[in-house]
Design a protein around this motif. Structure first.
Motif, PDB file in Angstrom:
ATOM      1  N   ARG A  63     -64.227  82.663 -18.137  1.00 40.39           N
ATOM      2  CA  ARG A  63     -65.671  82.623 -18.359  1.00 40.39           C
ATOM      3  C   ARG A  63     -66.258  84.026 -18.373  1.00 40.39           C
ATOM      4  N   PHE A  64     -65.723  84.899 -17.550  1.00 45.03           N
ATOM      5  CA  PHE A  64     -66.200  86.281 -17.592  1.00 45.03           C
ATOM      6  C   PHE A  64     -65.930  86.914 -18.933  1.00 45.03           C
ATOM      7  N   GLN A  65     -64.846  86.486 -19.569  1.00 45.13           N
ATOM      8  CA  GLN A  65     -64.509  87.059 -20.860  1.00 45.13           C
ATOM      9  C   GLN A  65     -65.061  86.233 -22.003  1.00 45.13           C
ATOM     10  N   ASN A  66     -66.028  85.381 -21.709  1.00 43.51           N
ATOM     11  CA  ASN A  66     -66.723  84.613 -22.730  1.00 43.51           C
ATOM     12  C   ASN A  66     -65.791  83.635 -23.430  1.00 43.51           C
ATOM     13  N   SER A  74     -61.768  91.413 -13.545  1.00 47.24           N
ATOM     14  CA  SER A  74     -62.198  91.531 -14.942  1.00 47.24           C
ATOM     15  C   SER A  74     -62.775  92.896 -15.240  1.00 47.24           C
ATOM     16  N   LEU A 109     -62.430  81.316 -13.992  1.00 51.10           N
ATOM     17  CA  LEU A 109     -63.484  82.308 -13.825  1.00 51.10           C
ATOM     18  C   LEU A 109     -63.236  83.525 -14.685  1.00 51.10           C
TER      19      LEU A 109
END
Lengths: 558, 139, 307
Positions: free
Chosen positions: C36-39, C270, C33
């Motif tokens: 994904r938050f950090q692309n 994040s 996760l």
């Protein structure tokens, strides 16, 4: 005041001690003085606030000439005044220190001492900075008669003397940061004496990425050196190549076509975007804000792809040749650059907002490492670190070179002088760059890309100053009419900015130290001038992996 | 004063493709000007050796078997080349070029010497060096 | 039969092996996760398992340790503390394997045992980074432990018992997140402090002190500490979601609620920058404690008023 008036003022200030004045170039003044008059002359320039000490170059004129020279360069806007001291080449070449008048001079003096063997009287400048502790005494690498066989480690001494682990008197405790440490992207050694979490003293040793480039340059021809200097640093590589090319072109009295100069500025601007986005990510990572780190580095890919499209490589662009540039900007590159710049500008504005409004990030940057205007001047800071304190030292503004006369850049300053101001200055500079780059792409002057350069550059010496992303880059190039340079002395901006970390770390928490180091954007590769790996048994073979591993295990068992 | 200024980025990232390039499964083609491995055309070479003189890392060596008949063998050391492109700039008849397709040079052995030229010339040169072994220069 | 079921529940399901696998799963979810938050793409599902296997296979180096017994014993103590704590919480929605009056305190103590072991491990080596990391870890314990316990005390007081089983059943009918929102926030953020997740990862600040208290650990010891931490993650999230999100009865509610809490925690990780240790302590002792004490006062008043 323009350069001429500046130089006249300098001449007046130095009149009492000046034995001989020459003007090697239009904006330069050379004043020959004797060693005893060094301190009063420096004090005169310093008290009149005439510029700042930019660098101290040492020259060995050779055992035949029997002399050594030390050049003290003071820069004021576009004018450069050099104090030239000639000393006989005996076993004891000594100069008085000026570090009490100008604190940052100690770094330059140490380099003079370590590399050329000048003895600096008074002060701490006889301590080692770049050279490891087990380098033999009285062996000076930059002397003309230095032989590589002389470089053998002294028995019984370690490359770095580290104080005993644990308690060092009272409650104090020494924390080493580097040479291997996750906070440092490149190796360097710092020792912070802490009392709980508060830092009480700081010191540093550099030289871990030193590759002996200045010495290597003396045995390569002018064209080969271009690529050597480009590889001093990965993120300032174009500015090194630019400073060198400009210096050599000045010596050869060759005029670079306007289109090439504009393309050089274009690549320099893109490199600045690259460098500052990288810096933003590193600072965010040091603060623990990994999301900003990942996003700014993702956006950095855009500018690296632009540079790859334009020059052929993402790092070490090699866009320069002596006399011009290699690659042209065609219509599709221009279109790609403009699209890329639009995207980057939106992102940079977003980061500017994040950096100035995010509460948690500001907790780590606001009010930390504050340097006032007066302190910045006294420390001799350069680049964005100085501009964040209101001191506008920017070679592109004060002494425009190349295409900057045609496509000027406005200088960006902030007044607070803390870490937040340094972030803001760098990001605002990028916005200025984006604007300038778009103007260049739209208005590229027509013309050829290169001019003819002679293979043997005429004798002479020149000083070339360029604004790297970290500050002013200073090149002193001396030629004696052959295919090889006689001496190239490079002073990179990071060397001048270290004082800001060492002075400001004291009294702050340990957790602020990596942020302070990151705040001045250190580039160790740029500023190192040694680590020769001579085998422990004294032979000059390269170590095998097995030997290196054994050495490491033995070393750490102690 | 705000907390979570990167919130929009985080939410948006769920709807955009990840930026990770899944190399080597996914390869992005390099641009046209990319500086990859050298290529050499002996038929236009004049034997001026400017490329050899100005190479910053001594990666090229030109063996001139017969200048008039244009029999050249270029010995190219891939591991020493720094891909600067100075040899390409120096060559007036454009005999040297840099490929933009071949740039993946990770290798398991240290066999980095590449010989360029016409087949016959290379064979002849290798024969002559094998027959009379020349003192090898420092590697 | 009783011994057999007890042993199975201890060693295989739902504690023991299943717990280890769940710990890995939650750790992977967290890392994926965050990525994904950090692309980014993030690791594949077997990454934590691969990490543990790799660490067990590596050489264990013991540089400059003061007390070898402690050096080898502390990881074992840590992981056993975490595993024991798991016996008292409703893992996977099933009733806890053991239950005794006051086991809330026992569980929290056992979870703190893990942190204490790490702190002691840091002191035990002669590395300066480890010592600074250990100091910070123990300082942080003093910061968040009290508010975290008080935040968990809210539902306990409302349910009238210190037994996790009883509170879990009581919470099935009362969603404390609605009636005690402040307590939920403090419990969630306190959990992040306990687990040393950003922004409270000063004890493990990679860019300042390399790896904190665990700097000199490698191989098996490090693997055990890591497993201990992932088990602590599962147990902590189970506790918080059991108390505040309406009890855990059944596998599906367990998975949805705990993964929901994990999602929120990942998002907070994040978004926020790491706090310095003095800022952490200041924050907790100024805001955390005051808020949660206010919450407790309200509960006391309400309970007194209602009964």
């Amino acid at each position: 005041m323009n350069s001429e008036q500046n130089l006249q003022q300098a001449e007046q200030l130095l009149a009492a001690w000046n034995k001989e004045t020459t003007h090697p170039e239009a904006n330069r003044l050379d004043a020959a003085i004797v060693a005893d008059d060094l301190r009063p002359a420096v004090r005169a320039l310093h008290d009149a606030h005439w510029g700042y000490l930019s660098s101290i170059t040492g020259l060995d004129l050779g055992p035949d000439a029997g002399q050594m020279e030390a050049l003290y360069h003071f820069c004021n806007g576009a004018a450069i005044a050099t104090l030239r001291i000639r000393l006989p080449r005996t076993s004891d070449v000594s100069l008085p220190t000026i570090e009490d008048i100008i604190p940052p001079a100690t770094f330059f003096e140490r380099e003079l001492h370590e590399m050329l063997g000048f003895r600096i009287e008074g002060g701490k400048s006889n301590e080692r900075l770049f050279i490891p502790d087990d380098w033999p005494e009285d062996v000076y690498p930059l002397r003309e008669d230095f032989k590589i066989e002389q470089a053998r480690p002294v028995e019984g001494r370690h490359a770095d003397e580290l104080p005993e682990a644990g308690v060092v008197g009272g409650n104090k405790f020494v924390i080493p940061i580097g040479p291997q440490h996750p906070a440092l992207k490149e190796p360097g050694h710092f020792e912070f004496t802490v009392d709980g979490e508060i830092v009480t003293a700081a010191s540093m040793r550099l030289g871990y990425a030193h590759r002996g480039i200045e010495k290597a340059a003396e045995s390569r021809n002018w064209i080969q050196n271009l690529y050597l200097f480009e590889r001093i640093c990965g993120i300032c590589s174009h500015t090194h190549a630019l400073a060198y090319s400009m210096g050599v072109e000045k010596l050869a009295q060759v005029e670079v076509p306007a289109r090439a100069q504009a393309i050089r500025e274009l690549v320099a601007g893109l490199e600045r975007i690259h460098s500052h986005l990288l810096w933003l990510g590193v600072t965010a990572h040091e603060a623990g804000f990994d999301t900003l780190f990942m996003y700014s580095w993702r956006d950095r890919e855009t500018v690296m792809n632009l540079l790859e499209q334009l020059t052929g490589n993402r790092v070490n662009y090699s866009a320069n040749v002596l006399g011009g540039v290699k690659s042209d900007v065609g219509p599709e590159q221009a279109k790609a650059i403009k699209e890329g710049l639009n995207f980057l500008e939106t992102r940079i504005r977003h980061y500017l907002e994040v950096v100035t409004t995010d509460t948690m990030f500001l907790n780590r940057t606001r009010g930390i490492g504050t340097i006032s205007y007066e302190e910045a001047e006294e420390f001799g800071l350069l680049g964005p670190t100085a501009r964040a304190s209101g001191l506008l030292r920017d070679v592109r503004v004060e002494a425009p070179y190349g295409a900057y006369t045609r496509f000027p850049i406005s200088g960006v300053t902030e007044t607070n002088g803390d870490l937040e101001a340094r972030c803001v200055v760098r990001l605002k500079e990028l916005l200025v760059s984006c604007f300038a780059l778009r103007t260049i792409v739209d208005n590229l002057p027509e013309g050829p890309l290169t001019t003819k350069m002679p293979r043997k550059v005429p004798a002479g010496e020149t000083i070339s100053r360029v604004e790297a992303p970290r500050g002013e880059l200073f090149y002193y190039i001396k030629s004696n009419g052959t295919e090889h340079p006689a001496r190239v002395h490079i002073r990179t901006p990071s060397l001048c900015n270290w004082v800001s970390v060492l002075e400001k770390a004291v009294g702050r928490q340990l957790a602020d130290v990596p942020m302070l180091i990151a705040g001045m954007d250190p580039c160790f590769s740029c500023n190192d001038r040694l680590v020769t790996t001579v085998g422990a048994s004294g032979d000059r073979k390269t170590w095998s992996w097995k030997q290196l591993r054994e050495y490491g295990i033995e070393y750490y068992k102690r | 004063m705000r907390i979570g200024t990167m919130f929009k980025d985080i939410v948006r990232s769920f709807f955009t493709k990840s930026s990770t390039q899944l190399y080597p499964v996914e390869r992005i083609a390099p641009p046209e000007r990319y500086r990859g491995i050298l290529s050499y055309n002996p038929s236009v070479c004049t034997g001026c050796t400017l490329c050899v003189k100005d190479c910053p890392s001594d990666a090229i060596e030109l063996v001139i078997l017969d200048r008039a008949a244009k029999k050249y063998v270029m010995k190219y050391r891939m591991d020493r080349c720094i891909y600067c492109g100075q040899c390409v700039v120096n060559c007036k008849p454009k005999g040297i070029g840099m490929s933009n397709q071949e740039w993946e040079h990770a290798a398991l052995d240290q066999n980095f010497m590449v010989y360029y030229g016409k087949e016959l010339d290379i064979a002849k040169y290798l024969e002559s060096t094998a027959a009379a072994p020349v003192a090898k220069t420092d590697s | 039969m009783n011994t057999l079921t007890s042993l199975t529940s201890l060693l295989i399901f739902p504690a023991g092996l299943t717990l280890l696998l769940m710990g890995m799963l939650y750790e992977w979810t967290d890392r994926k996760l965050v990525a994904r938050f950090q692309n980014r793409t993030g690791p594949r599902w077997f990454q934590p398992i691969a990490d543990v296997v790799k660490l067990f296979a590596k050489e264990q180096i013991t540089p400059g340790i003061k007390n070898p017994v402690l050096f080898f014993g502390l990881p074992i103590a840590a992981i056993s503390g975490a595993l024991t704590a798991a016996l008292y919480v409703p893992l996977l929605g099933f009733a806890p394997a053991h239950s005794l009056p006051g086991d809330l305190i026992v569980t929290i103590y056992l979870l703190s045992l893990l942190t204490m072991c790490m702190g002691l491990a840091g002191w035990n080596t002669s590395s300066r980074f480890a010592l600074v990391g250990a100091t910070r870890a123990l300082t942080q314990v003093f910061a968040y432990e009290a508010p975290f316990l008080l935040a968990l005390l809210g539902p306990a007081m409302a349910a009238g018992s210190w037994q996790i089983n009883v509170i879990n059943d009581y919470a099935a009918n009362h969603w404390f997140i609605i009636s005690q929102p402040v307590g939920f926030v403090i419990a969630l953020i306190g959990l992040m402090g306990k687990l040393e997740l950003p922004p409270f990862d000063a004890p493990e600040a990679e860019t300042e002190i390399v790896a904190g208290a665990l700097t000199e650990y490698s191989g098996r010891g490090l693997a055990m500490f890591k497993i201990g931490k992932s088990i602590e993650l599962v147990v902590g999230i189970t506790l918080v979601s059991a108390f505040y999100l309406g009890g855990l009865h059944g596998i599906l509610p367990f998975l949805t609620k705990t993964l929901g809490v994990l999602f929120v925690m990942t998002m907070l990780q994040s978004l926020l920058t790491r706090l310095r240790i003095d800022q952490t302590v200041g924050l907790w002792w100024r805001f955390g404690t005051i808020l949660v004490l206010a919450q407790i006062v309200i509960i006391i008043l309400l309970k007194g008023g209602l009964s």
